[in-house]
Scaffold this motif. Structure first.
Motif, PDB file in Angstrom:
ATOM      1  N   ARG A   3      36.988  81.162  42.131  1.00 55.84           N
ATOM      2  CA  ARG A   3      35.954  80.129  42.206  1.00 55.84           C
ATOM      3  C   ARG A   3      35.877  79.306  40.904  1.00 55.84           C
ATOM      4  N   HIS A   4      36.405  79.847  39.816  1.00 56.64           N
ATOM      5  CA  HIS A   4      36.316  79.167  38.520  1.00 56.64           C
ATOM      6  C   HIS A   4      37.525  78.291  38.217  1.00 56.64           C
TER       7      HIS A   4
ATOM      8  N   CYS B 144      29.628  81.556  30.114  1.00 54.58           N
ATOM      9  CA  CYS B 144      28.624  80.676  30.727  1.00 54.58           C
ATOM     10  C   CYS B 144      27.396  80.594  29.840  1.00 54.58           C
TER      11      CYS B 144
ATOM     12  N   GLY C 250      28.692  82.921  41.661  1.00 52.51           N
ATOM     13  CA  GLY C 250      28.547  81.532  42.061  1.00 52.51           C
ATOM     14  C   GLY C 250      27.192  80.933  41.771  1.00 52.51           C
ATOM     15  N   THR C 251      26.289  81.695  41.194  1.00 53.92           N
ATOM     16  CA  THR C 251      24.957  81.168  40.860  1.00 53.92           C
ATOM     17  C   THR C 251      24.898  80.817  39.373  1.00 53.92           C
TER      18      THR C 251
ATOM     19  N   ASP D 161      27.061  81.346  37.280  1.00 51.19           N
ATOM     20  CA  ASP D 161      28.376  80.906  36.815  1.00 51.19           C
ATOM     21  C   ASP D 161      28.879  79.706  37.613  1.00 51.19           C
ATOM     22  N   ALA D 162      27.963  78.894  38.125  1.00 47.47           N
ATOM     23  CA  ALA D 162      28.337  77.638  38.791  1.00 47.47           C
ATOM     24  C   ALA D 162      29.029  76.729  37.773  1.00 47.47           C
TER      25      ALA D 162
ATOM     26  N   ASP E 131      28.586  73.859  36.447  1.00 41.07           N
ATOM     27  CA  ASP E 131      27.790  73.218  35.404  1.00 41.07           C
ATOM     28  C   ASP E 131      27.389  74.184  34.292  1.00 41.07           C
TER      29      ASP E 131
END
Length: 248
Positions: free
Chosen positions: A22-23, A69, A89-90, A92-93, A95
């Motif tokens: 996801r990153h 993060c 995914g929260t 570490d989104a 942004d």
């Protein structure tokens, strides 16, 4: 490494999460910057190659990687304890992602060391850190991330070294009937930093790393630290907890 694939590290000043698929999009965007390529001595990769790298790093027994993060909100951070779940995914989104921190493990070469009794199984841990976005630099995030990372390694060193040794010991076990006990040790920590990167050099020197030798062919200084336990005991990490990195 697979050892940290289910662990996130929260401190008052930084959050570290395992490098996941996801990153990769954000990481790839960082690495498109020629300045970052130069600073990290990296070649430009395609997005497909970056996904392959992420998978390779996860499977590798000699590379431990976290994405850095921004820290969790203060009220939440103060209520956390070891073992609490952090949803992937929260926090570490994209942004909230600011960089990465790694250690590369490889055999220790004692050619220049007075310690002639150093076992061949001893290792060097090469620390590498990147704060990708310039707006996040100069805020103490790099130092906070390195300290959190080193505390994690110190707390979990046996497990990290077991994973590094597992392939070799597995082969020995096949030959001898049973794998030998792990005798691998982390002999020293090391960072290679370009001579012009004054801030990064100052960061590692503030943690007790000392220069060894002269500037190399690539314009890098080698900074070393010989006592991980001493380093972490001298540098408290506020709010340190190890969380379960929970994927949907």
């Amino acid at each position: 490494m697979k050892f940290n694939e289910l662990i996130a590290i929260s401190t008052a000043k930084a959050l570290l999460v395992p490098y996941d698929r996801r990153h990769v999009l954000t990481y790839h965007a960082w690495m498109e910057d020629p300045a970052i390529q130069e600073a990290t001595a990296s070649e430009r990769l395609t997005l497909e190659e970056e996904y392959e790298n992420q998978e390779s790093w996860r499977a590798s027994r000699d590379k431990l990687t976290f994405i850095i993060c921004q820290p969790l909100p203060l009220l939440r951070e103060k209520t956390l304890k070891d073992g609490v779940a952090l949803s992937a995914g929260t926090a570490d989104a994209p942004d909230n992602m600011v960089g990465d921190v790694n250690v590369f493990l490889y055999p220790y070469d004692n050619d220049d060391d007075d310690d002639t009794e150093t076992p061949s199984s001893d290792l060097v841990g090469e620390i590498d850190i990147m704060i990708a976005d310039s707006k996040h630099r100069g805020q103490g995030l790099g130092r906070a991330a390195v300290l959190a990372f080193l505390h994690y390694i110190a707390r979990n060193l046996d497990g990290v070294l077991r994973e590094y040794s597992s392939s070799k010991e597995g082969e020995e076990g096949k030959k001898n009937g049973a794998p030998p006990a792990t005798t691998t040790r982390l002999k020293r920590l090391m960072a290679k930093i370009h001579k012009d990167n004054a801030k990064s050099i100052a960061l590692f020197r503030s943690l007790g790393f000392e220069q060894e030798g002269d500037v190399n062919y690539f314009g890098e200084l080698k900074l070393v630290h010989r006592d991980l336990e001493k380093l972490v005991s001298a540098n408290n990490v506020e709010g340190y907890v190890e969380l379960v990195y929970e994927r949907n």
